[in-house]
Scaffold this active site. Structure first.
Site, PDB file in Angstrom:
ATOM      1  N   GLU A 158       0.918  -1.192   0.123  1.00 30.91           N
ATOM      2  CA  GLU A 158      -0.019   0.197  -0.031  1.00 30.91           C
ATOM      3  C   GLU A 158       0.816   1.291  -0.163  1.00 30.91           C
ATOM      4  O   GLU A 158       0.574   2.228  -0.735  1.00 30.91           O
ATOM      5  CB  GLU A 158      -0.896   0.013   1.217  1.00 30.91           C
ATOM      6  CG  GLU A 158      -2.148   0.872   0.826  1.00 30.91           C
ATOM      7  CD  GLU A 158      -2.736   1.567   2.054  1.00 30.91           C
ATOM      8  OE1 GLU A 158      -2.796   0.998   3.232  1.00 30.91           O
ATOM      9  OE2 GLU A 158      -3.711   2.263   1.742  1.00 30.91           O
ATOM     10  N   THR A 211      -5.145   9.695  -1.913  1.00 27.96           N
ATOM     11  CA  THR A 211      -4.743  10.041  -0.625  1.00 27.96           C
ATOM     12  C   THR A 211      -3.382  10.837  -0.668  1.00 27.96           C
ATOM     13  O   THR A 211      -3.451  11.505   0.339  1.00 27.96           O
ATOM     14  CB  THR A 211      -4.474   8.332  -0.322  1.00 27.96           C
ATOM     15  OG1 THR A 211      -5.615   7.694  -0.290  1.00 27.96           O
ATOM     16  CG2 THR A 211      -3.885   8.358   1.010  1.00 27.96           C
TER      17      THR A 211
END
Ligand code: HSE
Length: 339
Positions: A158, A211
């Site tokens: 991630e 993000t």
């Protein structure tokens, strides 16, 4: 680039075993897994709290191949956004790190990724792929590592997508339920009890928030008063979850750190929040980095009403929005078929 430290994920234990794969246990040819969406932060737990929901989620298929090396052969549902090159792909990075750790860099494995959740949505899409990839390959190899031991590899996957090392999406996706990360650096991750009648109403407005961008607009420092409020609420929320105390859960669901800065990335955020609270939500905030929003509710009926009220606010702008009403998913990633 982050490197995987085998001590991470085992703060009090032994390092994750290397070269653990037992060839005699590698009887499977193909494995398909489902990896669920997650809500990170949960208002007062920026980077340290998250929960899994039932739907949506990604599916990944892995199969053994006679051709040595790891390859991603197919990606669907991504509108051509995601790279097939494993080193550049979230799931690919997690798998490459895992195989290197196990000393199986040359084993022949092919992977198909079927994205079934929106990109840049705040629903933990990259975490779901990283978790699905590493979990599926570990299962195909006869489970040389436990779920928990996969943590450093999936966080590394991630981190390749959003440039930050945090386990608040991968934690609940991998381990299920609600997870608290005492330390992201040490990957000291704990499951928190789920009150029986706790439901989530999650609404995804059809806009993209990266993000990386949502992290860049955060202040580098917080005021002492803000830190005190946030830690009081985080403690209150955890205590409420342990005690099935819905009123305490509701009083604690406030975000003094991220929401005040990130709400401007989400059109009509405060109208949506008022609508959710009027419909009976215990609390409402941004899901992860947004633009999805979530509410925790006591009971399915309230959660359905909250999801409807919030969806209507976005529709009035107009922004198409998709509601997901779900119990907290206790299972996390799991195998849906194998042969
Ligand atoms: N805790 C992270 C953030 C979750 O809010 O930036 C994003 O995936």
């Amino acid at each position: 680039m982050f490197t995987v430290d085998p001590w991470r994920g085992n703060p009090k234990g032994l390092p994750i075993p290397r070269f653990g794969a037992d060839m005699s246990k590698m009887s499977l040819k193909e494995v398909t897994v489902f990896s669920p969406a997650t809500v990170a932060n949960v208002a007062c737990g920026f980077d340290v709290l998250g929960f899994a929901i039932e739907k949506p989620g990604d599916e990944i298929v892995v199969r053994r191949s006679d051709k040595p090396g790891f390859r991603i052969t197919k990606i669907t549902g991504d509108d051509g956004r995601l790279p097939l090159e494993p080193k550049l792909n979230t799931a690919g990075v997690a798998v490459l790190d895992l195989l290197r750790h196990l000393g199986l860099g040359d084993i022949g494995i092919e992977m198909e990724i079927h994205k079934k959740m929106p990109f840049g949505s705040g629903l933990g899409s990259s975490a779901a792929s990283a978790v699905a990839g590493a979990f599926a390959v570990n299962h195909l190899l006869g489970e040389p590592l436990t779920r928990r031991q996969l943590l450093p590899f999936v966080v590394a996957g991630e981190a390749a997508a959003d440039g930050a090392w945090h386990a608040d999406n991968v934690g609940p996706c991998l381990l299920g339920g609600i997870t608290l990360i005492r330390s992201n650096a040490e990957l000291d991750v704990h499951n928190i009890p789920i009150p029986n009648n706790l439901w989530a109403a999650v609404v995804h407005p059809d806009i993209v928030v990266l993000t990386k961008v949502a992290r860049e607009i955060m202040p580098r420092h917080v005021q002492l008063e803000t830190a005190i409020q946030q830690s009081g609420n985080l403690g209150g929320l955890i205590s409420g979850l342990y005690q099935n105390d819905y009123a305490l859960i509701g009083r604690s669901l406030h975000d003094a750190i991220a929401e005040p800065h990130r709400q401007r990335l989400i059109p009509e955020f405060y109208r949506a929040k008022r609508a959710a609270m009027s419909a009976g939500a215990l609390g409402f905030s941004i899901s992860g980095a947004g633009p999805s929003v979530f509410a925790l509710c006591e009971g399915e009926k309230v959660a359905q009403e909250v999801a409807k009220a919030v969806t209507e606010v976005f529709a009035s702008v107009p922004i198409k929005a998709t509601p997901y009403v779900s119990r907290i998913n206790p299972k996390g990633v799991h195998v849906i078929s194998e042969k």
